[in-house]
Design a protein around this motif. Sequence first.
Motif, mmCIF file in Angstrom:
data_model
loop_
_atom_site.group_PDB
_atom_site.id
_atom_site.type_symbol
_atom_site.label_atom_id
_atom_site.label_comp_id
_atom_site.label_asym_id
_atom_site.label_seq_id
_atom_site.Cartn_x
_atom_site.Cartn_y
_atom_site.Cartn_z
ATOM 1 N N ILE A 41 74.842 77.328 42.589
ATOM 2 C CA ILE A 41 73.760 78.006 41.870
ATOM 3 C C ILE A 41 74.109 78.147 40.388
ATOM 4 O O ILE A 41 73.263 77.926 39.510
ATOM 5 C CB ILE A 41 73.473 79.381 42.499
ATOM 6 N N ARG A 42 75.359 78.499 40.110
ATOM 7 C CA ARG A 42 75.770 78.618 38.701
ATOM 8 C C ARG A 42 75.629 77.276 37.982
ATOM 9 O O ARG A 42 75.146 77.213 36.841
ATOM 10 C CB ARG A 42 77.204 79.124 38.613
ATOM 11 N N SER A 89 71.089 83.186 37.117
ATOM 12 C CA SER A 89 72.043 82.871 38.183
ATOM 13 C C SER A 89 72.432 84.097 39.001
ATOM 14 O O SER A 89 72.557 84.011 40.233
ATOM 15 C CB SER A 89 73.293 82.206 37.600
ATOM 16 N N ASP A 92 77.692 79.861 45.724
ATOM 17 C CA ASP A 92 77.547 80.562 44.437
ATOM 18 C C ASP A 92 77.808 79.599 43.286
ATOM 19 O O ASP A 92 77.095 79.621 42.270
ATOM 20 C CB ASP A 92 78.532 81.731 44.365
ATOM 21 N N GLU A 126 70.984 80.113 32.756
ATOM 22 C CA GLU A 126 72.126 80.878 33.256
ATOM 23 C C GLU A 126 71.807 82.362 33.433
ATOM 24 O O GLU A 126 72.455 83.053 34.214
ATOM 25 C CB GLU A 126 73.320 80.690 32.314
ATOM 26 N N TRP A 181 73.673 74.752 38.797
ATOM 27 C CA TRP A 181 72.244 74.419 38.696
ATOM 28 C C TRP A 181 71.621 75.131 37.489
ATOM 29 O O TRP A 181 70.912 74.505 36.680
ATOM 30 C CB TRP A 181 71.546 74.860 39.983
ATOM 31 N N CYS A 182 71.897 76.422 37.369
ATOM 32 C CA CYS A 182 71.330 77.192 36.264
ATOM 33 C C CYS A 182 71.897 76.749 34.916
ATOM 34 O O CYS A 182 71.174 76.723 33.904
ATOM 35 C CB CYS A 182 71.577 78.677 36.486
ATOM 36 N N ARG A 183 73.190 76.410 34.895
ATOM 37 C CA ARG A 183 73.796 75.951 33.647
ATOM 38 C C ARG A 183 73.152 74.656 33.173
ATOM 39 O O ARG A 183 72.777 74.527 32.004
ATOM 40 C CB ARG A 183 75.300 75.758 33.841
#
Length: 282
Positions: free
Chosen positions: A60-61, A73, A57, A70, A63-65
Amino acid sequence: MSPSPSSSVRAAREALAARLREIRLDAGITGRELAARAGWSESKSSRIENSRTPPSDADIRAWCRVCDAENQSADLIAANRTADSMYVQWRRVQRTGLSRAHAASIPLYEETQNFRVYCSNVVPGLFQTPEYATALLSSIVAFRKTPNDVADAVAARMARSHVIREGDHRFAVLVEESVLRYRVGDPEVMAGQLGHLIAVMALPAVSLGVIPFTAQRDIWPLETFSVFDDRRVHIELLSAAVTVTEPGEVSQYVDGFSELTGIAVHGAAARSLITAAIDALK
C-alpha cells in the motif's frame, strides 16, 4: 490468507481494491506503469486491484508513493488491517497459546449490554465451569498443536465470565440439545457443567433456551455465533474466527437467532432436558 465465508470480508477487500484503483486512475498511470515503478510484476498489480490478493502494508505504501498519494497510505493501511481482522486463522491468533486471546476479549464483554449467543457444539464459554473449560481447551491445544497455557486460558475465561453476575448486561443464550449430550471431559465434569447450567438459568439477567432434538425445525442448525449489541457478530469455524460488522449481515444473524428462539424451550422444559442429560451420565 484463506478465503473467508463472510461477505463482509469480501466487501471490505473489494472496497480497498476499488480505492487503490481510483488512486491509480487519478494519478493518470496504467497498471503496467504502476507495476514497473513499484518494481512488481504486472500480474501483482492486477491481483491487488481486482481484490484477488490482499496487499501488505508495504504494498500500500509503494502504491501510494508511485501515485503521489502518500497522504492516503495511513488510512488505507488501517482499512486493510480491519479487513484482515475480520477473518483470522486460529493458528495465527493462538500461535503463542490461548490465554492472550481470552484476556484481550474481556473489554468487549464488559462493554456489551445485550448478548445473543447460539451454540451448536459446546456449552457457551460464559457458562462453562473451570473443569469443562479445561477439558475443552486441552483438546483444542492438542488438535491445533499450540503452546499449552490451558491453566492461564481457563483463568482468563473465568475472569471474563464475571459479566454474567456484575454490571448491566443481558444474556439470551440458545444451545442445541446435542450440546447437553456431547461428552467434553468425563461424566463427573459433564455432570458439574450441566448442574451449573441449571444454576445459571436462575440468574435474572439470563435467558437460556434449549432446542430439542424433536423440534420441528424451520431453520437448520447453524455454526456457533455470538451477537454483541446488534453491532458485531463473532463466528467460530474450525480453522478461523470470523468477525462480521456490516449491518445487513449482522441483521441476518439477529434474524437467525430469532428463528432459533422460536423452536427452543425455556424454563421448566429446558431444565427437564438438562436433568435428563444428567441422568443419562449415570
